[in-house]
Design an enzyme around this catalytic site. Structure first.
Site, mmCIF file in Angstrom:
data_model
loop_
_atom_site.group_PDB
_atom_site.id
_atom_site.type_symbol
_atom_site.label_atom_id
_atom_site.label_comp_id
_atom_site.label_asym_id
_atom_site.label_seq_id
_atom_site.Cartn_x
_atom_site.Cartn_y
_atom_site.Cartn_z
ATOM 1 N N GLU A 1 4.347 -5.267 7.389
ATOM 2 C CA GLU A 1 3.610 -4.176 8.055
ATOM 3 C C GLU A 1 4.064 -3.892 9.480
ATOM 4 O O GLU A 1 4.051 -2.743 9.919
ATOM 5 C CB GLU A 1 2.100 -4.482 8.048
ATOM 6 C CG GLU A 1 1.414 -4.233 6.723
ATOM 7 C CD GLU A 1 1.482 -5.409 5.749
ATOM 8 O OE1 GLU A 1 2.282 -6.350 5.994
ATOM 9 O OE2 GLU A 1 0.752 -5.386 4.752
ATOM 10 N N GLU B 1 -0.911 -9.160 -0.536
ATOM 11 C CA GLU B 1 -2.341 -9.341 -0.232
ATOM 12 C C GLU B 1 -3.171 -9.365 -1.523
ATOM 13 O O GLU B 1 -4.120 -10.132 -1.648
ATOM 14 C CB GLU B 1 -2.819 -8.239 0.717
ATOM 15 C CG GLU B 1 -2.244 -8.428 2.119
ATOM 16 C CD GLU B 1 -2.532 -7.257 3.045
ATOM 17 O OE1 GLU B 1 -2.153 -6.119 2.696
ATOM 18 O OE2 GLU B 1 -3.152 -7.476 4.104
ATOM 19 N N ALA C 1 0.877 -1.174 0.000
ATOM 20 C CA ALA C 1 0.000 0.000 0.000
ATOM 21 C C ALA C 1 0.912 1.222 0.000
ATOM 22 O O ALA C 1 2.057 1.146 0.456
ATOM 23 C CB ALA C 1 -0.865 -0.011 1.245
ATOM 24 N N GLY D 1 0.430 -4.889 0.901
ATOM 25 C CA GLY D 1 -0.753 -4.908 0.033
ATOM 26 C C GLY D 1 -0.511 -5.598 -1.300
ATOM 27 O O GLY D 1 -1.456 -6.088 -1.925
HETATM 28 N N1 COA Z 1 4.621 3.029 -0.622
HETATM 29 C C1 COA Z 1 5.043 4.180 -1.176
HETATM 30 N N2 COA Z 1 6.178 4.292 -1.861
HETATM 31 C C2 COA Z 1 6.924 3.182 -2.022
HETATM 32 C C3 COA Z 1 6.558 1.957 -1.466
HETATM 33 C C4 COA Z 1 5.334 1.892 -0.738
HETATM 34 N N3 COA Z 1 4.868 0.758 -0.204
HETATM 35 N N4 COA Z 1 7.496 1.036 -1.762
HETATM 36 C C5 COA Z 1 8.431 1.683 -2.486
HETATM 37 N N5 COA Z 1 8.080 2.976 -2.635
HETATM 38 C C6 COA Z 1 8.827 4.033 -3.341
HETATM 39 C C7 COA Z 1 10.028 4.531 -2.542
HETATM 40 O O1 COA Z 1 9.613 5.475 -1.587
HETATM 41 C C8 COA Z 1 10.871 5.103 -3.643
HETATM 42 O O2 COA Z 1 10.334 6.348 -4.022
HETATM 43 P P1 COA Z 1 11.310 7.637 -4.235
HETATM 44 O O3 COA Z 1 12.235 7.225 -5.352
HETATM 45 O O4 COA Z 1 10.375 8.736 -4.621
HETATM 46 O O5 COA Z 1 12.026 7.828 -2.953
HETATM 47 C C9 COA Z 1 10.636 4.152 -4.805
HETATM 48 O O6 COA Z 1 9.389 3.499 -4.527
HETATM 49 C C10 COA Z 1 11.715 3.098 -4.970
HETATM 50 O O7 COA Z 1 11.847 2.398 -3.735
HETATM 51 P P2 COA Z 1 13.243 2.190 -2.965
HETATM 52 O O8 COA Z 1 12.939 1.956 -1.529
HETATM 53 O O9 COA Z 1 14.167 3.305 -3.290
HETATM 54 O O10 COA Z 1 13.758 0.860 -3.664
HETATM 55 P P3 COA Z 1 14.752 -0.230 -3.043
HETATM 56 O O11 COA Z 1 15.148 -1.111 -4.169
HETATM 57 O O12 COA Z 1 15.849 0.456 -2.267
HETATM 58 O O13 COA Z 1 13.891 -1.071 -1.992
HETATM 59 C C11 COA Z 1 11.890 -2.222 -1.224
HETATM 60 C C12 COA Z 1 12.803 -1.857 -2.430
HETATM 61 C C13 COA Z 1 10.667 -2.908 -1.781
HETATM 62 C C14 COA Z 1 12.630 -3.176 -0.299
HETATM 63 C C15 COA Z 1 11.516 -0.929 -0.461
HETATM 64 O O14 COA Z 1 11.002 0.000 -1.393
HETATM 65 C C16 COA Z 1 10.476 -1.122 0.610
HETATM 66 O O15 COA Z 1 10.789 -1.637 1.676
HETATM 67 N N6 COA Z 1 9.207 -0.676 0.362
HETATM 68 C C17 COA Z 1 8.167 -0.697 1.342
HETATM 69 C C18 COA Z 1 7.642 -2.110 1.528
HETATM 70 C C19 COA Z 1 6.559 -2.129 2.587
HETATM 71 O O16 COA Z 1 6.791 -1.894 3.751
HETATM 72 N N7 COA Z 1 5.331 -2.449 2.164
HETATM 73 C C20 COA Z 1 4.226 -2.585 3.020
HETATM 74 C C21 COA Z 1 3.410 -1.363 3.019
HETATM 75 S S1 COA Z 1 1.983 -1.572 4.047
#
Ligand code: COA
Length: 260
Positions: free
Chosen positions: A135, A115, A66, A112
């Site tokens: 989460e 999910e 999400a 999400g």
């Molecule tokens: N919501 C909003 N933005 C998200 C996102 C999310 N769930 N997941 C990734 N993004 C965005 C990042 O903020 C980043 O945006 P920016 O370039 O404007 O800063 C972009 O997507 C790229 O992500 P980044 O974190 O730089 O890539 P990465 O390769 O270093 O890491 C992940 C990849 C998936 C490990 C990491 O993005 C992450 O942990 N995301 C969140 C996962 C999460 O907690 N999901 C559950 C949400 S309830």
């Protein structure tokens, strides 16, 4: 439909929905959830569409969760509403769709994103896919059905551990757990999944819809799945597809189902 966040492609009775926010790793914001709802609804009403595949754009992510930036300042009431609306509009909606939906998990499927994949009728994955429900690292719990569907798919103990540790599993582990059915190279994922979808498309869509309803009934509170199966089995005998399927078998030819 004027979509900003998703792409839709239709070919040979199969529709492919691509979530298209690659710079945000296809994170599900409110607008994307609404577009997906409208798209699934329209495709389900289009009787020429026999199977739907959902995937993510780019090579990195299916859906990274999400959109955290949208709910970071939410109150208790807003949080509850976010989960309730999302479940109704998308996750439960997809689970109960009468058209088969396959998630082609092409990279990160987190929160999400996993999910959504779990709400689909089944899943394929690419070798680079990573799945988890992180989460609790944000101080919340899965709110789009994750606590229920993960336990249904992989068992309670594994779901407990994955959710508590916020761990990520790779595609092979997901396959061993029964979370995904097949793992193939990323460049083959879509064609491979389309191959499964075309097998589905050859069968009776009316019977498949009744089977989806009966299988899902097992997981509904207060519903006896066996009773739903008996009802839907009986109803099948009144369909044109049943007449065609049985006649074609007896005439030793391939059935051409009218989908009625
Ligand atoms: N919501 C909003 N933005 C998200 C996102 C999310 N769930 N997941 C990734 N993004 C965005 C990042 O903020 C980043 O945006 P920016 O370039 O404007 O800063 C972009 O997507 C790229 O992500 P980044 O974190 O730089 O890539 P990465 O390769 O270093 O890491 C992940 C990849 C998936 C490990 C990491 O993005 C992450 O942990 N995301 C969140 C996962 C999460 O907690 N999901 C559950 C949400 S309830």
């Amino acid at each position: 439909m004027n979509n900003q966040n998703i792409l839709i492609e239709k070919q040979d009775n199969i529709a492919v929905i691509t979530i298209n926010r690659p710079t945000k790793l296809n994170a599900l914001n409110k607008a994307t959830i609404q577009e997906l709802h409208d798209c699934f609804k329209a495709l389900n009403e289009d009787k020429s569409v026999k199977a739907i595949i959902i995937t993510g754009s780019g090579e990195k992510a299916f859906v990274a969760g999400a959109d955290i930036s949208e709910f970071a300042n939410f109150s208790v009431e807003e949080g509850g509403k976010l989960a309730a609306q999302g479940q109704e509009l998308l996750f439960d909606f997809v689970q109960n769709l009468s058209t088969p939906v396959i998630a082609a998990v092409n990279g990160f499927a987190l929160g999400g994103g996993l999910e959504l994949a779990m709400a689909c009728h089944f899943r394929t994955a690419s070798t680079n896919a990573k799945m988890g429900l992180p989460e609790v690292t944000l101080g919340v719990i899965p709110g789009y059905g994750g606590t229920q569907r993960l336990a249904q798919l992989v068992g309670k103990g594994r779901a407990m551990e994955l959710i508590m540790t916020a761990g990520m599993i790779d595609a092979e582990t997901a396959k061993n757990y029964g979370l995904v059915n097949h793992v193939v190279a990323q460049e083959e994922l879509l064609d491979f999944t389309k191959g499964i979808a075309s097998k589905i498309a050859n069968n009776s869509s009316v019977a498949i819809a009744k089977a989806i309803e009966a299988i899902n009934a097992n997981f509904e509170d207060g519903t006896n799945g066996y009773e739903v199966e008996i009802k839907n089995f009986g109803l099948s005998f009144g369909t044109e597809d049943f007449k065609e399927g049985t006649t074609a078998f007896l005439e030793k030819r391939k059935a051409i189902f009218p989908g009625k």
